[in-house]
Design a protein around this motif. Structure first.
Motif, short mmCIF file in Angstrom:
data_model
loop_
_atom_site.label_atom_id
_atom_site.label_comp_id
_atom_site.label_asym_id
_atom_site.label_seq_id
_atom_site.Cartn_x
_atom_site.Cartn_y
_atom_site.Cartn_z
N PRO A 3 21.69 7.71 -2.46
CA PRO A 3 20.58 6.97 -1.34
C PRO A 3 19.34 7.66 -1.68
CG PRO A 3 22.28 8.68 -0.31
CD PRO A 3 22.75 8.47 -1.70
N GLU A 4 18.43 6.79 -1.07
CA GLU A 4 17.11 7.19 -1.13
C GLU A 4 16.50 7.71 0.23
OE1 GLU A 4 14.56 5.42 0.72
OE2 GLU A 4 15.53 3.89 1.40
N PHE A 5 15.55 8.46 0.18
CA PHE A 5 15.10 9.17 1.42
C PHE A 5 13.61 8.98 1.17
CE2 PHE A 5 19.06 11.44 0.17
CZ PHE A 5 19.89 11.07 1.09
N LEU A 6 13.06 7.98 1.01
CA LEU A 6 11.52 7.76 0.87
C LEU A 6 11.09 7.67 2.34
CD1 LEU A 6 11.05 5.28 -2.14
CD2 LEU A 6 11.50 7.68 -2.10
N GLN A 7 9.80 8.12 2.52
CA GLN A 7 8.92 8.11 3.63
C GLN A 7 7.66 7.21 3.31
OE1 GLN A 7 8.87 12.23 5.85
NE2 GLN A 7 9.13 12.57 3.69
N GLU A 8 7.50 6.20 3.85
CA GLU A 8 6.24 5.34 3.47
C GLU A 8 5.07 6.42 3.86
OE1 GLU A 8 6.06 1.30 4.52
OE2 GLU A 8 8.14 1.24 4.87
N GLY A 9 4.12 6.10 2.69
CA GLY A 9 3.02 7.25 2.86
C GLY A 9 3.07 8.21 2.15
N TYR A 10 4.46 8.75 1.75
CA TYR A 10 4.62 10.01 1.02
C TYR A 10 5.68 9.75 -0.14
CZ TYR A 10 2.34 11.78 5.14
OH TYR A 10 1.71 12.02 6.48
N ALA A 11 5.58 8.35 -0.50
CA ALA A 11 6.89 8.11 -1.22
C ALA A 11 6.68 8.62 -2.85
CB ALA A 11 7.02 6.46 -1.29
N VAL A 12 5.81 8.52 -3.50
CA VAL A 12 5.38 9.13 -4.59
C VAL A 12 5.82 10.72 -4.74
CG1 VAL A 12 3.92 9.76 -6.40
CG2 VAL A 12 3.53 7.56 -5.32
N GLU A 13 5.73 11.42 -3.60
CA GLU A 13 6.01 12.70 -3.79
C GLU A 13 7.52 12.88 -3.34
OE1 GLU A 13 5.04 16.95 -3.88
OE2 GLU A 13 3.93 15.09 -4.47
N ASP A 14 8.07 11.93 -2.75
CA ASP A 14 9.50 12.10 -2.43
C ASP A 14 10.37 11.72 -3.55
OD1 ASP A 14 9.04 12.62 0.50
OD2 ASP A 14 9.27 10.58 0.80
N VAL A 15 9.69 10.67 -4.52
CA VAL A 15 10.65 10.48 -5.73
C VAL A 15 10.44 11.54 -6.87
CG1 VAL A 15 10.93 8.88 -7.54
CG2 VAL A 15 10.35 8.02 -5.34
N HIS A 17 0.75 -1.19 -0.01
CA HIS A 17 0.08 0.10 -0.04
C HIS A 17 0.81 1.21 0.15
CE1 HIS A 17 -3.35 2.57 0.88
NE2 HIS A 17 -2.75 3.11 1.81
N GLU A 18 0.80 2.04 -1.03
CA GLU A 18 1.34 3.46 -1.02
C GLU A 18 0.31 4.32 -1.90
OE1 GLU A 18 3.45 6.27 -0.42
OE2 GLU A 18 3.99 4.42 0.38
N PRO A 19 -0.07 5.20 -1.13
CA PRO A 19 -1.00 6.11 -1.99
C PRO A 19 -0.79 6.64 -3.28
CG PRO A 19 -0.99 6.69 0.49
CD PRO A 19 0.24 5.63 0.14
N GLY A 20 -1.38 6.76 -4.31
CA GLY A 20 -1.10 7.23 -5.48
C GLY A 20 -0.46 6.32 -6.76
N LEU A 21 0.07 5.34 -6.00
CA LEU A 21 1.30 4.49 -6.97
C LEU A 21 0.42 3.65 -7.90
CD1 LEU A 21 4.45 4.35 -6.93
CD2 LEU A 21 4.34 2.50 -5.49
N ASP A 22 -0.59 2.89 -7.28
CA ASP A 22 -1.66 2.00 -8.32
C ASP A 22 -1.88 2.84 -9.53
OD1 ASP A 22 -2.34 -0.76 -6.93
OD2 ASP A 22 -2.45 1.06 -5.51
N ASP A 23 -2.35 4.12 -9.36
CA ASP A 23 -2.60 4.62 -10.85
C ASP A 23 -1.62 4.78 -11.70
OD1 ASP A 23 -5.42 4.63 -10.07
OD2 ASP A 23 -5.21 6.68 -8.96
N LEU A 24 -0.38 5.50 -11.19
CA LEU A 24 0.78 5.55 -11.85
C LEU A 24 1.23 4.24 -12.48
CD1 LEU A 24 2.80 8.05 -9.64
CD2 LEU A 24 1.33 8.62 -11.33
N LEU A 25 1.14 3.29 -11.93
CA LEU A 25 1.65 1.86 -12.48
C LEU A 25 0.86 1.65 -13.64
CD1 LEU A 25 3.22 -0.79 -12.21
CD2 LEU A 25 1.52 -1.68 -10.71
N ARG A 26 -0.58 1.73 -13.26
CA ARG A 26 -1.40 1.12 -14.76
C ARG A 26 -1.15 2.18 -15.95
NH1 ARG A 26 -4.73 -0.33 -10.11
NH2 ARG A 26 -5.58 1.81 -10.05
N ARG A 27 -0.98 3.50 -15.57
CA ARG A 27 -0.74 4.47 -16.50
C ARG A 27 0.19 4.20 -17.37
NH1 ARG A 27 -2.06 9.30 -14.13
NH2 ARG A 27 -0.29 10.00 -13.48
N ASN A 28 1.82 4.00 -16.81
CA ASN A 28 2.68 3.72 -17.42
C ASN A 28 2.96 2.23 -18.14
OD1 ASN A 28 4.50 6.50 -17.15
ND2 ASN A 28 3.54 6.00 -15.01
#
Length: 454
Positions: A153-165, A49-60
């Motif tokens: 290095p990565e600096f992802l915060q779970e729950g906000y990872a799309v924005e962080d990338v 579960h990561e908000p917003g990621l499913d839509d980006l996956l299907r689109r790309n």
């Protein structure tokens, strides 16, 4: 022309980066040895579960610039820049990071390369790993190709990872040559172009391998220290009769300190902070700098100690004895709201919420757990607990409610409505996310972490 990218490892880190970089316009392949995970991603479903990621996956996937494979040969043939995104878990025999997956990613890829490429580490690793990877590549790749290594290095915060990338607050690049620097810059051009359209700056730190590796673990160590500091203050507040939330608010106004991550509670968890600070201590010891990071041991102890605080508060609220073996909560029904280690995630790795639920059950309580997203993962991690399908079902007939993860559903719950469902109106606010006065007005006995009774 943008370089083609591969992301080796399609867990939380690799899948998120692969999907988001495809969204930025890159041609991307994600590689993993787990065929089930690859099939799930190719079918347009994110396996976490990561908000917003499913839509980006299907689109790309539909646009044809993103696909996933179990073949390292595919990655070697199609990509120019290869990002290592595999896990670095804590070793079972100690605190050090297990680099097995990093080694496998390199040894699987390097012999298959047929043109010049850049291998970039993103996984969180002990300092010195990049140089070791460079040696592996030199041994395994065709020396005439000029394959190089970098670390970013990565600096992802779970729950906000799309924005962080897509909109990172900085990019760190450990490089050895101008070619590596230019290639890594091209691999991030989409990030900088997006920032330009939004009139934002993305700070770029060009540095050496060791510094790039240390940035991530140092940031995690600092964050863990800040969280454990306010939790240590909560312990003092409990004994002194003070309110840690007001304390945190007051010191947070100091610009030298800031107010972020000064919320006392059950402590931190997840797949990064706990194992990263332990691996950092272990690596410092190997380097002869163990004394410099001795304080991280206490940070870890404070964090672990917070989980046991729920048991003590439960015994006090329920008027149960606390013997040498701990509280006896036999026959008590308790609802634990929250299983994920943080909201907007289904990650239960080292989750304080589940640890508290398990401890309550071990003390004899009948525990009912509910989480909006993490139920399946929680069942796998703690199969002996009872899981409820809704918050209402979880709290029905219980003598005590524990808020263990600060989901909006719990923060915004109506205490009067919940009060009609429970057997007794007692609540432990394990994340200090509720309004004590509101709950007290609804007839609840409220206890927070480091807060006076309400």
């Amino acid at each position: 022309m943008l370089p083609r990218l591969s992301f080796l490892g399609t867990g939380y880190l690799g899948a998120t980066y692969a999907i988001c970089f495809a969204e930025l316009g890159y041609e991307v392949i994600g590689v993993d040895v787990d065929a089930g995970k690859i099939d799930t991603l190719n079918q347009g479903r994110v396996p976490f579960h990561e908000p917003g990621l499913d839509d980006l996956l299907r689109r790309n996937l539909a646009k044809g610039r993103l696909h996933f494979s179990t073949s390292y040969a595919d990655a070697a043939n199609k990509a120019d820049v290869h990002f290592i995104c595999v896990g670095t878990p804590q070793r079972p025999d100690g605190m050090s990071a297990d680099l097995t997956y990093v080694e496998k990613a390199v040894t699987n890829l390097a012999p298959l390369l047929r043109r010049r490429a850049l291998i970039v580490g993103k996984s969180t690793v002990p300092v010195g790993t990049a140089a070791w990877v460079e040696q592996l590549v030199a041994k395994l790749a065709d020396p005439t190709l000029g394959v190089e290594v970098a670390w970013s290095p990565e600096f992802l915060q779970e729950g906000y990872a799309v924005e962080d990338v897509l909109r990172p607050n900085r990019i760190v690049a450990g490089v050895r040559s101008e070619w590596a620097n230019e290639t890594l810059a091209a691999a991030h051009k989409g990030v900088f172009d997006l920032a330009a359209t939004e009139d934002r700056d993305v700070p770029l730190v060009i540095t050496d391998f060791a510094t790039a590796e240390l940035v991530k673990v140092a940031a995690n160590a600092f964050l863990a220290t800040k969280i454990s500091f306010i939790n240590a203050m909560a312990e003092v507040c409990d004994l002194a009769g003070a309110d840690v939330t007001q304390l945190a608010r007051a010191i947070g106004y100091d610009p030298r300190i800031g107010n972020r991550f000064l919320q006392a509670g059950l402590g931190f968890g997840g797949g990064c902070l706990p194992k990263d600070i332990r691996a950092f201590q272990a690596r410092a010891q190997e380097l002869g700098a163990g004394e410099a990071l001795r304080f991280l041991h206490e940070v870890d102890l404070v964090n672990t100690r917070r989980r046991g605080r729920v048991l003590i508060l439960a015994a006090e609220l329920l008027d149960r004895p606390v013997g040498p073996a701990g509280p006896d909560l036999s026959g008590t029904r308790v609802a634990v709201l929250g299983a994920a280690f943080k909201p907007n995630s289904d990650d239960v790795r080292d989750a304080p919420s589940l640890a508290a639920a398990a401890a309550l059950a071990a003390a004899g309580a009948h525990v009912q757990v509910y989480d909006p997203q993490a139920m399946e993962n929680a069942r796998r991690a703690q199969p002996s607990l009872t899981y409820a399908p809704t918050m209402a079902a979880a709290v029905s007939g219980v003598a005590l409610v524990v808020i263990a993860t600060e989901w909006a559903e719990f923060r915004n719950a109506d205490p009067a409505v919940l009060g009609e469902l429970v057997a007794a109106r007692r609540v432990i606010d394990g994340r200090n996310c509720l309004d004590p006065a509101q709950w007290a007005r609804a007839g609840w006995t409220y206890r927070g972490m480091g807060r006076p009774p309400a």
